[in-house]
Write an enzyme that holds these catalytic residues in place. Structure first.
Site, PDB file in Angstrom:
ATOM      1  N   PRO A  78       0.827  -1.206   0.000  1.00  0.00           N
ATOM      2  CG  PRO A  78      -0.812  -1.586   1.600  1.00  0.00           C
ATOM      3  CD  PRO A  78       0.509  -2.102   1.115  1.00  0.00           C
ATOM      4  CD  GLU A  79       2.718   3.209  -4.481  1.00  0.00           C
ATOM      5  OE1 GLU A  79       3.072   4.396  -4.640  1.00  0.00           O
ATOM      6  OE2 GLU A  79       2.848   2.351  -5.380  1.00  0.00           O
ATOM      7  CE  LYS A  87       5.359   3.243   0.439  1.00  0.00           C
ATOM      8  NZ  LYS A  87       6.178   2.238  -0.267  1.00  0.00           N
ATOM      9  NE  ARG A 110       8.030  -3.843  -5.171  1.00  0.00           N
ATOM     10  CZ  ARG A 110       7.028  -3.153  -4.601  1.00  0.00           C
ATOM     11  NH1 ARG A 110       7.255  -2.423  -3.516  1.00  0.00           N
ATOM     12  NH2 ARG A 110       5.821  -3.192  -5.114  1.00  0.00           N
TER      13      ARG A 110
END
Length: 309
Positions: free
Chosen positions: A2-3, A52, A296
């Site tokens: 989740p950002e 976050k 990523r």
């Protein structure tokens, strides 16, 4: 993962369903038992997102100056779920949540059993529930966070000092981001993923903000210049605001998806390069390329984001 927009929505939901209430706090899984014991019976003063991280401030019922903070980070797999009576569900779904990290349990809220004090009786705990918050009208369960701990206000504040600025913080100007990114020789695409440089930006916003600003992802931060860095700060701020509004990461402009409104753009028309490896760039038709950076997958257009563009 989740950002930042997701955590800001989550903080707003916590304030809506639990703000000002005395809460029961437990740890069905057992891994948060000590923390739950410290927080049980306290009042949720407010919840606030920082990048976050979610910070929930709990005050002792008879001493408002006695405050402890539950600080959590969802990481890749963490999520909150909410359930309760009709009043609770109405508040929990007021922002039309998209059932991601904070999805609302599918239940109409009618016919909930209540205990002798009139509180809704929660469902039996299923799975590895790290934390359960229970109020009069409903409950929320946290599963799988990377981090969840109880701290004093000063300890939580010290943790915040280790973070970079959050673009969704209206008091932030972007100056700190420009300074930190501008003195690093690392690629700008790597710096956008470092939470001590800019808080709340994740893999999707990284790729999309770089594309929208036509920035080479391999450009070293100390060669980017203030104009480029401020452009990325402003871009991420605006994209995160859209994410808060929609509950989805939609980064495409209306001109690039005629007759498709923001609310219906996800997933097919939502992004320019993210998860579009090998597909033609929406602007120049060059195939979108991918590589790995800081663990990523990075997506970019080698034409629109060529060095020197």
């Amino acid at each position: 993962m989740p950002e930042g927009h997701t955590i800001h929505r989550l903080a707003a939901r916590m304030n809506s369903v639990f703000g000002g209430q005395l809460l029961e706090v437990s740890s069905p899984q057992g891994r948060f038992s000590r923390g739950a014991l410290l927080l049980n019976g306290r009042r949720l003063v407010f919840a606030q997102a920082f990048g976050k991280q979610l910070h929930m401030h709990f005050a002792a019922p008879e001493n408002h100056d006695d405050v402890l903070v539950m600080r959590s980070h969802l990481g890749l797999y963490g999520k909150w779920t909410f359930a309760g009576d009709e009043q609770f569900e109405s508040l929990a779904t007021a922002d039309n949540p998209r059932r991601r990290a904070d999805r609302v349990a599918a239940d109409d809220g009618h016919g909930r059993a209540r205990d002798e004090h009139g509180w809704v009786v929660p469902e039996a705990a299923r799975g590895a529930i790290r934390v359960r918050l229970r109020g009069k009208h409903g409950w929320a369960d946290l599963r799988g966070p990377t981090e969840c701990r109880v701290e004093t206000v000063s300890e939580a504040a010290a943790a915040l000092k280790r973070l970079g600025p959050d673009p969704l913080d209206p008091d932030e100007t972007g100056g700190l981001f420009v300074a930190r990114a501008g003195r690093s020789a690392r690629p700008i695409a790597a710096l956008l993923m470092e939470q001590q440089v800019i808080a709340g930006v994740g893999n999707i916003y990284r790729a999309e903000s770089l594309f929208r600003q036509k920035v080479d992802p391999f450009l070293p931060g100390n060669q980017a210049g203030e104009e480029v860095l401020r452009g990325l700060w402003t871009e991420n701020r605006e994209l995160l605001k859209i994410g808060v509004r929609l509950g989805r990461i939609v980064t495409t402009d209306q001109a690039d998806r005629p007759r498709i409104p923001d609310e219906r753009a996800w997933p097919e028309h939502a992004n320019y390069v993210y998860k579009r490896a090998g597909k033609p760039c929406r602007h120049c038709q060059t195939p979108v390329e991918v590589t790995e950076m800081v663990g990523r997958t990075l997506y970019w257009c080698p034409t629109c984001q060529a060095p020197g563009t």
